[in-house]
Design a protein around this motif. Structure first.
Motif, short mmCIF file in Angstrom:
data_model
loop_
_atom_site.label_atom_id
_atom_site.label_comp_id
_atom_site.label_asym_id
_atom_site.label_seq_id
_atom_site.Cartn_x
_atom_site.Cartn_y
_atom_site.Cartn_z
N TRP A 40 55.03 41.87 39.86
CA TRP A 40 54.50 42.75 40.90
C TRP A 40 54.65 44.23 40.55
CZ3 TRP A 40 57.76 46.20 43.23
CH2 TRP A 40 59.12 45.97 43.08
N ALA B 9 48.99 43.78 48.11
CA ALA B 9 47.96 42.81 47.71
C ALA B 9 48.54 41.78 46.75
CB ALA B 9 46.78 43.53 47.07
N GLU B 10 49.39 42.22 45.85
CA GLU B 10 50.03 41.30 44.90
C GLU B 10 50.93 40.31 45.63
OE1 GLU B 10 50.46 39.89 40.99
OE2 GLU B 10 49.08 41.38 41.80
N ASN C 241 48.88 37.83 47.44
CA ASN C 241 48.29 36.90 46.49
C ASN C 241 49.27 35.78 46.14
OD1 ASN C 241 46.04 36.16 45.01
ND2 ASN C 241 46.70 37.26 43.18
N TYR C 242 50.56 36.08 46.09
CA TYR C 242 51.57 35.05 45.82
C TYR C 242 51.68 34.06 46.98
CZ TYR C 242 53.41 37.58 41.77
OH TYR C 242 53.55 38.19 40.56
N THR D 175 49.28 32.89 48.90
CA THR D 175 48.15 31.96 49.03
C THR D 175 48.00 31.06 47.84
OG1 THR D 175 46.60 33.59 48.15
CG2 THR D 175 46.84 33.45 50.52
#
Length: 146
Positions: free
Chosen positions: A100, A139-140, A143-144, A146
């Motif tokens: 990240w 956002a990162e 993203n983890y 989902t």
């Protein structure tokens, strides 16, 4: 008491466009530019369609303005995405790890570069760098999840 359930899924078509520029950095940068630029242009199409429906008419002048907005927004957001993707990839290569922190550093550098290119000065560049880093990191992390 009887109940009914509904199960289903929605999917969209996947379109892959491969552009080989001879370098992974350039490939990712161009890919980011094209994908996000297309999204920005599509956003303008939807907004302009809404305005046409609301007005109830369309003219050649409206269409020309919409096309100019599509190009401007697509180029701007595509460039921002291209810079970000390139910066994140660069951070990954320099640091030798994928985590990240690359997103945070890439977002911060992108925020600073875009701000400086927009003729911002001093504190505004710092604030935009902080915002870019925060948004990219969030956002990162999402993203983890989902």
């Amino acid at each position: 008491m009887p109940s009914k359930t509904f199960m289903g899924s929605v999917s969209s078509p996947k379109v892959d466009l491969v552009v080989d520029m001879g370098s992974p950095l350039l490939n990712l940068t161009v890919d980011g530019f094209l994908k996000i630029g297309t999204v920005a242009a599509a956003k303008v199409v939807v907004e302009e369609t809404y305005h046409v429906v609301k007005r109830g008419s369309v003219s050649k002048h409206n269409l020309e303005d919409a096309l100019k907005k599509m190009c401007k927004e697509g180029a701007y957001w595509g460039a921002v995405a291209g810079i970000y993707v390139g910066m994140e990839y660069g951070m990954e290569r320099v640091r030798g790890t994928r985590d990240w922190k690359n997103a945070m550093l890439g977002g911060a550098l992108t925020g600073a570069i875009v701000s400086a290119a927009s003729n911002s000065k001093g504190d505004k560049i710092i604030m935009d760098a902080i915002t870019g880093g925060a948004v990219a990191t969030a956002a990162e992390f999402l993203n983890y999840l989902t």
